[in-house]
Design a protein around this motif. Structure first.
Motif, PDB file in Angstrom:
ATOM      1  N   THR A 125      -0.180 -10.087   4.125  1.00  0.00           N
ATOM      2  CA  THR A 125      -1.624  -9.867   4.149  1.00  0.00           C
ATOM      3  C   THR A 125      -2.272 -10.365   2.862  1.00  0.00           C
ATOM      4  O   THR A 125      -1.617 -10.506   1.829  1.00  0.00           O
ATOM      5  CB  THR A 125      -1.961  -8.369   4.305  1.00  0.00           C
ATOM      6  N   VAL A 126      -3.573 -10.615   2.937  1.00  0.00           N
ATOM      7  CA  VAL A 126      -4.308 -11.083   1.763  1.00  0.00           C
ATOM      8  C   VAL A 126      -4.258 -10.039   0.645  1.00  0.00           C
ATOM      9  O   VAL A 126      -4.182 -10.394  -0.535  1.00  0.00           O
ATOM     10  CB  VAL A 126      -5.748 -11.487   2.130  1.00  0.00           C
ATOM     11  N   THR A 161      -2.652 -10.931  -2.956  1.00  0.00           N
ATOM     12  CA  THR A 161      -3.473 -10.761  -4.163  1.00  0.00           C
ATOM     13  C   THR A 161      -2.801  -9.784  -5.128  1.00  0.00           C
ATOM     14  O   THR A 161      -2.766 -10.018  -6.336  1.00  0.00           O
ATOM     15  CB  THR A 161      -4.889 -10.287  -3.781  1.00  0.00           C
ATOM     16  N   TYR A 162      -2.272  -8.705  -4.596  1.00  0.00           N
ATOM     17  CA  TYR A 162      -1.552  -7.712  -5.405  1.00  0.00           C
ATOM     18  C   TYR A 162      -0.399  -8.373  -6.169  1.00  0.00           C
ATOM     19  O   TYR A 162      -0.271  -8.214  -7.385  1.00  0.00           O
ATOM     20  CB  TYR A 162      -1.046  -6.587  -4.500  1.00  0.00           C
ATOM     21  N   ILE A 185      -6.582  -2.861  -5.304  1.00  0.00           N
ATOM     22  CA  ILE A 185      -6.822  -4.058  -4.501  1.00  0.00           C
ATOM     23  C   ILE A 185      -6.842  -3.631  -3.041  1.00  0.00           C
ATOM     24  O   ILE A 185      -5.874  -3.037  -2.553  1.00  0.00           O
ATOM     25  CB  ILE A 185      -5.718  -5.107  -4.747  1.00  0.00           C
ATOM     26  N   ARG A 186      -7.960  -3.920  -2.352  1.00  0.00           N
ATOM     27  CA  ARG A 186      -8.067  -3.494  -0.960  1.00  0.00           C
ATOM     28  C   ARG A 186      -8.870  -4.506  -0.147  1.00  0.00           C
ATOM     29  O   ARG A 186      -9.578  -5.338  -0.688  1.00  0.00           O
ATOM     30  CB  ARG A 186      -8.676  -2.103  -0.855  1.00  0.00           C
ATOM     31  N   ASP A 187      -8.710  -4.415   1.161  1.00  0.00           N
ATOM     32  CA  ASP A 187      -9.432  -5.285   2.089  1.00  0.00           C
ATOM     33  C   ASP A 187     -10.925  -5.030   2.041  1.00  0.00           C
ATOM     34  O   ASP A 187     -11.362  -3.898   1.831  1.00  0.00           O
ATOM     35  CB  ASP A 187      -8.987  -5.021   3.538  1.00  0.00           C
ATOM     36  N   ILE A 240     -11.464  -5.878  -5.635  1.00  0.00           N
ATOM     37  CA  ILE A 240     -10.625  -5.480  -6.761  1.00  0.00           C
ATOM     38  C   ILE A 240     -11.455  -4.541  -7.614  1.00  0.00           C
ATOM     39  O   ILE A 240     -12.532  -4.919  -8.077  1.00  0.00           O
ATOM     40  CB  ILE A 240     -10.182  -6.700  -7.588  1.00  0.00           C
ATOM     41  N   GLN A 241     -10.973  -3.327  -7.790  1.00  0.00           N
ATOM     42  CA  GLN A 241     -11.670  -2.361  -8.647  1.00  0.00           C
ATOM     43  C   GLN A 241     -10.803  -2.084  -9.862  1.00  0.00           C
ATOM     44  O   GLN A 241      -9.613  -1.822  -9.739  1.00  0.00           O
ATOM     45  CB  GLN A 241     -11.972  -1.074  -7.896  1.00  0.00           C
TER      46      GLN A 241
END
Length: 124
Positions: free
Chosen positions: A2-3, A7-8, A39-41, A63-64
């Motif tokens: 998954t994206v 990214t993670y 990192i979340r969708d 991204i927070q």
């Protein structure tokens, strides 16, 4: 993959200033005196239409950065470095929300939305 997980893994290999990097959610036991990246969708957009189908997907990720309440990091410096790193790796910066303070943890945080464009190849 998954994206979010792509990214993670990318960020985890690069970022050294964060105490914890988490996909999808930050564990409740994570202390407020640690700098954490979440990192979340966000959402995805279909594009590049042709032959009655879509041929690309713009995948958006949020991204927070939750800064430690004791942080001595230069927020601007780490955020700009992270965004430039992501751009060098095929992401586009879609939105930057501006820093806020979490009312529960009292941590300063920044929200950055990025987009990864993916071309689709069909199996014949």
């Amino acid at each position: 993959m998954t994206v979010v997980m792509d990214t993670y893994k990318l960020i985890k290999q690069h970022v050294t200033w964060a105490d914890g990097i988490y996909p999808k959610s930050i564990p409740e036991e994570a202390p407020v005196n640690q700098t954490s990246l979440l990192i979340r969708d966000a959402y995805s957009d279909l594009g590049s239409f042709g032959s009655d189908t879509f041929n690309a997907i713009a995948q958006n990720v949020v991204i927070q950065i939750y800064y430690s309440i004791d942080s001595e990091l230069d927020y601007d410096q780490v955020e700009i470095a992270l965004m430039k790193f992501l751009m060098r790796n095929g992401y586009t910066i879609a939105d930057i929300k501006g820093r806020s303070t979490d009312p529960d943890t009292k941590q300063d945080y920044q929200t950055i939305q990025v987009t990864r464009n993916t071309g689709m190849k069909e199996n014949s």
